[in-house]
Motif scaffolding. Structure first.
Motif, PDB file in Angstrom:
ATOM      1  N   LYS A  49       0.846  -1.205   0.000  1.00 22.91           N
ATOM      2  CA  LYS A  49       0.000   0.000   0.000  1.00 22.91           C
ATOM      3  C   LYS A  49       0.873   1.244   0.000  1.00 22.91           C
ATOM      4  O   LYS A  49       1.912   1.284   0.677  1.00 22.91           O
ATOM      5  CB  LYS A  49      -0.892   0.029   1.253  1.00 22.91           C
ATOM      6  N   ILE A  76       0.882   5.064   1.042  1.00 21.73           N
ATOM      7  CA  ILE A  76       0.247   6.142   1.823  1.00 21.73           C
ATOM      8  C   ILE A  76       1.081   7.404   1.632  1.00 21.73           C
ATOM      9  O   ILE A  76       2.283   7.414   1.899  1.00 21.73           O
ATOM     10  CB  ILE A  76       0.160   5.785   3.324  1.00 21.73           C
ATOM     11  N   ASP A  84      -2.953   4.801  -2.336  1.00 21.46           N
ATOM     12  CA  ASP A  84      -4.092   4.111  -1.715  1.00 21.46           C
ATOM     13  C   ASP A  84      -4.758   5.023  -0.696  1.00 21.46           C
ATOM     14  O   ASP A  84      -5.949   4.918  -0.450  1.00 21.46           O
ATOM     15  CB  ASP A  84      -3.604   2.829  -1.037  1.00 21.46           C
ATOM     16  N   LEU A  85      -3.956   5.886  -0.100  1.00 22.60           N
ATOM     17  CA  LEU A  85      -4.473   6.869   0.865  1.00 22.60           C
ATOM     18  C   LEU A  85      -3.561   8.084   0.812  1.00 22.60           C
ATOM     19  O   LEU A  85      -2.337   7.935   0.797  1.00 22.60           O
ATOM     20  CB  LEU A  85      -4.452   6.277   2.287  1.00 22.60           C
ATOM     21  N   ARG A 141      -9.996   8.993  -1.675  1.00 20.26           N
ATOM     22  CA  ARG A 141      -8.544   8.794  -1.553  1.00 20.26           C
ATOM     23  C   ARG A 141      -7.891   9.793  -0.591  1.00 20.26           C
ATOM     24  O   ARG A 141      -6.941   9.442   0.100  1.00 20.26           O
ATOM     25  CB  ARG A 141      -7.944   8.953  -2.968  1.00 20.26           C
ATOM     26  N   LYS A 180      -8.409   3.069   7.669  1.00 15.98           N
ATOM     27  CA  LYS A 180      -8.082   2.509   6.351  1.00 15.98           C
ATOM     28  C   LYS A 180      -7.648   1.061   6.473  1.00 15.98           C
ATOM     29  O   LYS A 180      -8.008   0.213   5.651  1.00 15.98           O
ATOM     30  CB  LYS A 180      -6.971   3.333   5.681  1.00 15.98           C
TER      31      LYS A 180
END
Ligand code: Z5A
Length: 225
Positions: free
Chosen positions: A4, A6, A142-143, A192, A216
């Motif tokens: 992921k 971030i 992803d974030l 997002r 998340k």
């Protein structure tokens, strides 16, 4: 295993670097990361940044932030250098790590280009979108945590630190436009981008970021025991 990405975004002095360090320490000391690892969700925890996330990108960063020649750097030149930095970072570093299951905490990414080169410098958004697509080859965060702080507060923090780079020297209206850019992006991509009030103390901001990340994790991995 897919990792992921971030991303921490925000204007000058919003506290991204501080928060990334705090979040890494929290993930390690709280046992969260070990649990995610033992459950087979993630493989390693990595911190990186743009510009300058690889050896080659360091040279591009030096050019972008440290250039002091008399000939002014043109806005399109700046844009292309950020895109080159990103292309190298994504292909050489981020994508292979994500394929191995890394959790990556990245200081700035594509939204910075929209905010700084688009809203700040006034370059066409269509051109920026095209270049972001070319540089990332479609890799989206992803974030994204947008650490939002009033411009004066952020600049005051960086001035207290001492050295000021080429972009920090821009006038206050430039930084206001950058903040408006992040605001617009957050409205356009609520799935997002998460807004975080970065005005309170470091510890309070860390708590807000931890909560956003924990939410998340739940969404991505379900209940973590
Ligand atoms: N840029 C671009 O134009 N286009 C792009 O596509 C990309 C980037 C990717 C990168 O500079 C520059 O590149 C950046 C945008 C542009 N513009 N500039 N200049 P950088 O990597 O050298 O720096 P930065 O990303 O702008 O970060 P920063 O301004 O150095 O700050 P920060 O990482 O957000 O904050 P910090 O270092 O954690 O904190 C700053 C100070 O405030 C420090 O003394 C802290 O102790 C203090 N601090 C932090 N949090 C708090 C709170 N909550 N309260 C009080 N004091 C605090």
């Amino acid at each position: 295993m897919q990792g992921k990405l971030i991303v921490f975004e925000g204007g000058e002095g919003s506290g991204k670097t501080t928060q990334i360090r705090q979040i890494r320490a929290w993930l390690e000391s709280s046992g969260w990361f070990e649990k995610l690892k033992s459950q087979g969700h993630l493989h390693q925890l990595v911190i990186t940044r743009e510009p300058g996330g690889t050896e080659l990108s360091q040279s591009i960063r030096q050019l972008l932030l440290g250039y002091t020649g008399e000939e002014p750097m043109q806005a399109r030149t700046e844009l292309l250098l950020y895109a080159a930095d990103r292309a190298q970072h994504v292909e050489y570093y981020l994508r292979p790590l994500l394929e191995q299951g890394a959790l990556i905490l990245c200081d700035r990414y594509t939204d910075s280009t929209v905010a700084y080169q688009g809203y700040g410098r006034g370059l066409e958004q269509a051109l920026i979108a095209q270049l972001n697509q070319i540089a990332t080859n479609g890799l989206v965060s992803d974030l994204t945590l947008w650490l939002d702080v009033p411009v004066e507060v952020g600049l005051h923090r960086t001035q207290q630190r001492g050295t000021v780079d080429r972009i920090e020297q821009a006038d206050i209206s430039f930084h206001q436009r950058v903040r408006e850019g992040f605001m617009q992006l957050a409205q356009e991509h609520p799935e997002r981008i998460v807004w975080v009030d970065a005005s309170p103390s470091e510890a309070e901001v860390t708590l807000a970021v931890q909560q956003a990340i924990a939410l998340k994790f739940q969404e991505w991995y379900g209940e973590i025991r």
